[in-house]
Scaffold this motif. Structure first.
Motif, PDB file in Angstrom:
ATOM      1  N   THR A   1      -2.802  -2.117 -16.814  1.00  0.00           N
ATOM      2  CA  THR A   1      -3.664  -1.135 -16.197  1.00  0.00           C
ATOM      3  C   THR A   1      -3.171   0.053 -16.787  1.00  0.00           C
ATOM      4  O   THR A   1      -3.697   1.018 -16.706  1.00  0.00           O
ATOM      5  CB  THR A   1      -4.198  -1.285 -14.742  1.00  0.00           C
ATOM      6  OG1 THR A   1      -2.826  -1.120 -14.181  1.00  0.00           O
ATOM      7  CG2 THR A   1      -4.861  -2.426 -14.519  1.00  0.00           C
TER       8      THR A   1
ATOM      9  N   VAL B   1       0.863  -1.218  -0.114  1.00  0.00           N
ATOM     10  CA  VAL B   1       0.114  -0.153   0.043  1.00  0.00           C
ATOM     11  C   VAL B   1       0.971   1.490   0.057  1.00  0.00           C
ATOM     12  O   VAL B   1       0.641   2.010  -0.969  1.00  0.00           O
ATOM     13  CB  VAL B   1      -0.878   0.008   1.235  1.00  0.00           C
ATOM     14  CG1 VAL B   1      -1.759   1.341   1.475  1.00  0.00           C
ATOM     15  CG2 VAL B   1      -1.987  -1.012   1.139  1.00  0.00           C
TER      16      VAL B   1
ATOM     17  N   ASP C   1      -6.588  -7.063 -10.675  1.00  0.00           N
ATOM     18  CA  ASP C   1      -8.060  -7.163 -11.364  1.00  0.00           C
ATOM     19  C   ASP C   1      -8.470  -8.499 -11.193  1.00  0.00           C
ATOM     20  O   ASP C   1      -7.872  -9.219 -12.199  1.00  0.00           O
ATOM     21  CB  ASP C   1      -7.791  -6.427 -12.728  1.00  0.00           C
ATOM     22  CG  ASP C   1      -9.163  -6.502 -13.361  1.00  0.00           C
ATOM     23  OD1 ASP C   1      -9.011  -6.474 -14.716  1.00  0.00           O
ATOM     24  OD2 ASP C   1     -10.165  -6.601 -12.746  1.00  0.00           O
TER      25      ASP C   1
ATOM     26  N   ASN D   1     -11.149  -5.072  -4.191  1.00  0.00           N
ATOM     27  CA  ASN D   1     -10.178  -3.747  -4.042  1.00  0.00           C
ATOM     28  C   ASN D   1      -9.382  -3.870  -5.444  1.00  0.00           C
ATOM     29  O   ASN D   1      -8.292  -4.574  -5.522  1.00  0.00           O
ATOM     30  CB  ASN D   1      -9.357  -3.819  -2.816  1.00  0.00           C
ATOM     31  CG  ASN D   1      -8.969  -2.235  -2.862  1.00  0.00           C
ATOM     32  OD1 ASN D   1      -8.636  -1.700  -4.102  1.00  0.00           O
ATOM     33  ND2 ASN D   1      -8.493  -2.094  -1.515  1.00  0.00           N
TER      34      ASN D   1
ATOM     35  N   LEU E   1      -8.684   2.552 -13.648  1.00  0.00           N
ATOM     36  CA  LEU E   1      -8.331   3.066 -12.155  1.00  0.00           C
ATOM     37  C   LEU E   1      -7.894   4.501 -12.161  1.00  0.00           C
ATOM     38  O   LEU E   1      -7.021   4.843 -13.110  1.00  0.00           O
ATOM     39  CB  LEU E   1      -7.004   2.155 -11.822  1.00  0.00           C
ATOM     40  CG  LEU E   1      -7.293   0.618 -11.334  1.00  0.00           C
ATOM     41  CD1 LEU E   1      -6.095   0.126 -11.029  1.00  0.00           C
ATOM     42  CD2 LEU E   1      -8.321   0.517 -10.294  1.00  0.00           C
TER      43      LEU E   1
ATOM     44  N   LEU F   1       2.405   1.785  -3.368  1.00  0.00           N
ATOM     45  CA  LEU F   1       1.569   2.428  -4.402  1.00  0.00           C
ATOM     46  C   LEU F   1       0.925   3.664  -4.150  1.00  0.00           C
ATOM     47  O   LEU F   1       1.052   4.413  -5.065  1.00  0.00           O
ATOM     48  CB  LEU F   1       0.149   1.584  -4.342  1.00  0.00           C
ATOM     49  CG  LEU F   1       0.282  -0.006  -4.930  1.00  0.00           C
ATOM     50  CD1 LEU F   1      -1.016  -0.524  -4.757  1.00  0.00           C
ATOM     51  CD2 LEU F   1       0.734   0.183  -6.260  1.00  0.00           C
ATOM     52  N   GLU F   2       1.110   4.187  -2.932  1.00  0.00           N
ATOM     53  CA  GLU F   2       0.693   5.449  -2.716  1.00  0.00           C
ATOM     54  C   GLU F   2       1.852   6.508  -3.197  1.00  0.00           C
ATOM     55  O   GLU F   2       1.210   7.426  -3.650  1.00  0.00           O
ATOM     56  CB  GLU F   2       0.132   5.829  -1.164  1.00  0.00           C
ATOM     57  CG  GLU F   2      -0.854   5.430  -0.644  1.00  0.00           C
ATOM     58  CD  GLU F   2      -1.375   5.357   0.824  1.00  0.00           C
ATOM     59  OE1 GLU F   2      -2.417   4.740   1.338  1.00  0.00           O
ATOM     60  OE2 GLU F   2      -0.244   5.700   1.611  1.00  0.00           O
TER      61      GLU F   2
ATOM     62  N   ARG G   1      -7.390  -1.933  -6.486  1.00  0.00           N
ATOM     63  CA  ARG G   1      -5.739  -1.378  -6.566  1.00  0.00           C
ATOM     64  C   ARG G   1      -4.691  -2.525  -6.589  1.00  0.00           C
ATOM     65  O   ARG G   1      -3.786  -2.162  -7.017  1.00  0.00           O
ATOM     66  CB  ARG G   1      -5.461  -0.515  -5.224  1.00  0.00           C
ATOM     67  CG  ARG G   1      -6.208   0.753  -5.161  1.00  0.00           C
ATOM     68  CD  ARG G   1      -6.225   1.491  -4.109  1.00  0.00           C
ATOM     69  NE  ARG G   1      -4.779   2.005  -3.919  1.00  0.00           N
ATOM     70  CZ  ARG G   1      -4.491   2.872  -2.762  1.00  0.00           C
ATOM     71  NH1 ARG G   1      -5.153   2.678  -1.706  1.00  0.00           N
ATOM     72  NH2 ARG G   1      -3.305   3.180  -2.748  1.00  0.00           N
TER      73      ARG G   1
ATOM     74  N   THR H   1       1.517   6.897  -6.751  1.00  0.00           N
ATOM     75  CA  THR H   1       0.498   7.727  -7.331  1.00  0.00           C
ATOM     76  C   THR H   1       0.861   9.044  -7.032  1.00  0.00           C
ATOM     77  O   THR H   1       0.618   9.891  -8.058  1.00  0.00           O
ATOM     78  CB  THR H   1      -0.708   7.482  -6.320  1.00  0.00           C
ATOM     79  OG1 THR H   1      -0.877   6.172  -6.189  1.00  0.00           O
ATOM     80  CG2 THR H   1      -1.944   8.050  -7.110  1.00  0.00           C
TER      81      THR H   1
ATOM     82  N   SER I   1      -5.650   6.118 -10.325  1.00  0.00           N
ATOM     83  CA  SER I   1      -4.299   5.938  -9.867  1.00  0.00           C
ATOM     84  C   SER I   1      -3.628   4.417 -10.383  1.00  0.00           C
ATOM     85  O   SER I   1      -4.235   3.465 -10.264  1.00  0.00           O
ATOM     86  CB  SER I   1      -3.998   6.300  -8.598  1.00  0.00           C
ATOM     87  OG  SER I   1      -4.376   5.123  -7.709  1.00  0.00           O
ATOM     88  N   TRP I   2      -2.420   4.590 -10.756  1.00  0.00           N
ATOM     89  CA  TRP I   2      -1.812   3.283 -11.577  1.00  0.00           C
ATOM     90  C   TRP I   2      -1.545   2.494 -10.330  1.00  0.00           C
ATOM     91  O   TRP I   2      -0.921   2.797  -9.233  1.00  0.00           O
ATOM     92  CB  TRP I   2      -0.583   3.822 -12.431  1.00  0.00           C
ATOM     93  CG  TRP I   2      -0.111   2.775 -13.133  1.00  0.00           C
ATOM     94  CD1 TRP I   2      -0.892   1.654 -13.731  1.00  0.00           C
ATOM     95  CD2 TRP I   2       1.084   2.677 -13.470  1.00  0.00           C
ATOM     96  NE1 TRP I   2       0.024   0.899 -14.289  1.00  0.00           N
ATOM     97  CE2 TRP I   2       1.480   1.581 -14.394  1.00  0.00           C
ATOM     98  CE3 TRP I   2       2.379   3.470 -13.342  1.00  0.00           C
ATOM     99  CZ2 TRP I   2       2.355   1.240 -14.879  1.00  0.00           C
ATOM    100  CZ3 TRP I   2       3.499   2.983 -13.904  1.00  0.00           C
ATOM    101  CH2 TRP I   2       3.554   1.876 -14.387  1.00  0.00           C
ATOM    102  N   ASN I   3      -1.596   1.278 -10.556  1.00  0.00           N
ATOM    103  CA  ASN I   3      -1.405   0.280  -9.596  1.00  0.00           C
ATOM    104  C   ASN I   3       0.103  -0.539 -10.027  1.00  0.00           C
ATOM    105  O   ASN I   3       0.437  -1.605  -9.677  1.00  0.00           O
ATOM    106  CB  ASN I   3      -2.269  -0.877  -9.086  1.00  0.00           C
ATOM    107  CG  ASN I   3      -2.775  -1.372 -10.356  1.00  0.00           C
ATOM    108  OD1 ASN I   3      -2.194  -1.340 -11.470  1.00  0.00           O
ATOM    109  ND2 ASN I   3      -3.437  -2.300  -9.948  1.00  0.00           N
TER     110      ASN I   3
END
Lengths: 413, 182
Positions: free
Chosen positions: A130, A43, A314, A309, A121, A46-47, A311, A50, A123-125
């Protein structure tokens, strides 16, 4: 020679790691907390990614902030308002503007076809698959992405492959699979778990739904017979508990299906039946029309809402585009599968309610619980054309407008 | 040239489309991904069936006419450039465009071009006039089976009477524009 020895050492340590950290704890249902730590790191990464993208994008150009959900702002006003008239006004040449506007809006973006492709999405994960709208931003981000690729393909994938194979053989290794997929599943309201002799109804996104639900209880499944790898899995499952599999052509004979299901429920000792009334996989942003067949059987319905979720990975399976093997490959090279499962209080058909209304009531309840939008459209539109009756309805509405109530030709039908 | 069209939009093409249509970079990219998702045959062009697969368009009474507007004369396939060109008619007018110089070429989404688009929905044979028959055809598409022939005929007659100023029992483009201004 050194290279081979080194490789041998690595393999050995890796196998011990796998055994120690994954298989044993799973067999005992104990969690080592590694998944949680992995999730936290994921997490945070990823944040950070972003944020980098957002600052990068702001530097590049002044991009309009198009709505994160849609590319255009649609005018949802009904026909009366859109044609700016009162009832009984006359036809005007400019009436075509309303219809052409609605038509072009549908071409640019429509509610239905987008449900049959993976969710976009905001924001990109960090998964290329994606990455439709995000361009190259900075070297550091690319490095993180490269690292991510290495981790996903060289670490996560082999781990999961091995674990996946063992699951096929041993049904009780469901837990291993979930852990192998780095699955974090939150079950809510477990007191409403489906009981024996009931029917469990859920929204459908992928075959993993089944996996997630069976980890928490045993069900009898109703579904279509698949060929290939899916078929093997299905047949091995039948050996453990009795399931009801159909040919798709047989499913058209609804009476046969309903009869078999009724027989099953009548035996109160049997496991609850698991049905996905949408009939096909939807991409988990909405709930489409529930087919009324499952609601005609009678008995208690236990609704379940499943929300992934997006993020972390998929989970949507577009069965008309990917076969099961490529789908599983995609799932196993995602970061993780994170989802919420809400069990809901049982519902039964009320007096004076027909199967369609009951189905819609259950559908709304699931949509509200899972935070999904509700669509009246049929999931079968993934493969089939839309019925003409909808067009005729629009035409009828328009005619009423320009002529007024009195002089319509065949208003009674 | 392989049998599968490349799925990436080249930068030069993007720039050309931007100049021609006035869409922004990100809008073009998003519309491109929409184009590819509609293109089930994956050959870089859309056919009429691809459009008809959109349920909301299939139930639109004027759906077929709108789809026709995308296809140039006598052709069955539309590529991305053509797709964008038609959509450009309906791009909202930005604030910074309103004060552009009058001598430049007219932007695709000007009011006049929008009216032209609507006019062409009626004028099937492209003779720059909407005849009574053409008007009846469009009316019939919009109302379906709910209004009788005589009634529809009288609506058409009344409309032509109101709009027609040069007495040829048909509606020309200038008369069409005047009607819209009421």
């Amino acid at each position: 020679m050194d290279g081979a020895e080194l490789a041998g050492q690595i393999l050995y340590t890796w196998l011990t790691l796998v055994l120690g950290l994954i298989l044993l704890p799973s067999a005992f249902g104990v969690s080592l907390g590694i998944s949680e730590i992995y999730m936290k790191i994921l997490v945070k990464t990823l944040e950070w990614a972003t944020l980098r993208i957002e600052t990068g994008v702001a530097k590049q150009s002044v991009l309009k902030n198009s709505a994160s959900v849609g590319i255009i702002q649609r005018d949802e006003s009904p026909m009366e308002k859109g044609l700016s008239g009162l009832r009984g006004r006359d036809f005007e040449l400019s009436d075509v503007f309303y219809f052409s506007k609605k038509g072009l809006e549908a071409i640019v973006e429509d509610e239905v076809t987008q449900r049959f492709s993976s969710e976009e999405l905001v924001s990109w994960n960090l998964l290329t698959r994606t990455n439709v709208n995000f361009q190259y931003v900075s070297p550091r981000l690319t490095m993180v992405w490269v690292l991510g690729v290495i981790v996903r393909y060289c670490v996560l994938l082999p781990l999961r492959l091995k674990n996946f194979l063992s699951e096929v053989v041993h049904l009780t290794c469901c837990r291993i699979c979930v852990r192998a997929l780095s699955g974090t599943i939150h079950y809510h309201n477990r007191q409403y778990r489906p009981q024996k002799g009931g029917i469990c109804v859920a929204n459908h996104t992928s075959p993993i739904d089944v996996l997630i639900l069976t980890t928490d209880g045993c069900y009898t499944m109703v579904g279509q017979v698949h060929g290939g790898l899916m078929g093997i899995i299905q047949r091995s499952m039948v050996k453990a508990c009795p399931h009801i599999w159909f040919e798709r052509s047989e499913m058209k004979d609804r009476h046969l299906v309903i009869r078999r299901l009724k027989e099953h429920i009548a035996l109160k000792e049997e496991l609850p039946i698991l049905i996905f009334p949408e009939g096909t996989c939807i991409n988990n942003t909405s709930v489409m029309m529930f087919k009324k067949g499952s609601f005609e059987i009678g008995g208690t319905i236990h609704p379940v809402a499943i929300k992934y979720n997006p993020r972390f990975g998929d989970a949507f399976w577009n069965s008309s585009k990917y076969n099961i093997v490529s789908y599983l490959l995609r799932v196993m090279t995602s970061w993780a599968i994170v989802c919420d499962v809400w069990y809901m209080p049982p519902m039964t058909r009320e007096e004076g309610e027909d199967a369609v209304q009951f189905a819609n009531r259950v559908k709304s309840a699931i949509a509200v619980q899972g935070g999904l939008t509700e669509l009246p459209w049929d999931g079968g539109l993934k493969r089939a054309k839309v019925k003409d009756t909808f067009k005729e309805e629009q035409q009828k509405n328009y005619s009423k407008m320009i002529v007024g109530n009195g002089s319509l030709k065949s208003e009674l039908d | 040239m392989g049998s599968r069209a490349s799925t990436l939009l080249r930068d030069e093409e993007l720039e050309e489309i931007k100049k021609e249509t006035g869409f922004s970079h990100s809008q073009i990219t998003r519309l491109y991904s929409r184009f590819t998702s509609l293109d089930k045959g994956e050959n870089g062009t859309l056919s009429r069936e691809d459009f008809q697969r959109i349920p909301e368009l299939a139930i639109n009474p004027l759906g077929d006419r709108i789809i026709n507007a995308f296809f140039p004369e006598g052709e069955d396939q539309v590529n991305f450039r053509g797709f964008m060109r038609t959509l450009a008619h309906f791009r909202p007018i930005e604030d910074n465009e309103k004060s552009k110089d009058v001598n430049g070429p007219e932007p695709l989404n000007s009011r006049s071009n929008k009216l032209h688009f609507a006019f062409r929905l009626y004028d099937l044979d492209k003779d720059d006039k909407i005849s009574r028959d053409e008007l009846l055809q469009v009316l019939r598409m919009m109302v379906g089976v709910n209004i009788s022939d005589e009634q529809l005929g009288s609506i058409a007659d009344r409309t032509i009477q109101e709009a027609d100023q040069d007495g040829d029992s048909a509606i020309s483009f200038t008369e069409f524009v005047k009607m819209d201004n009421h």
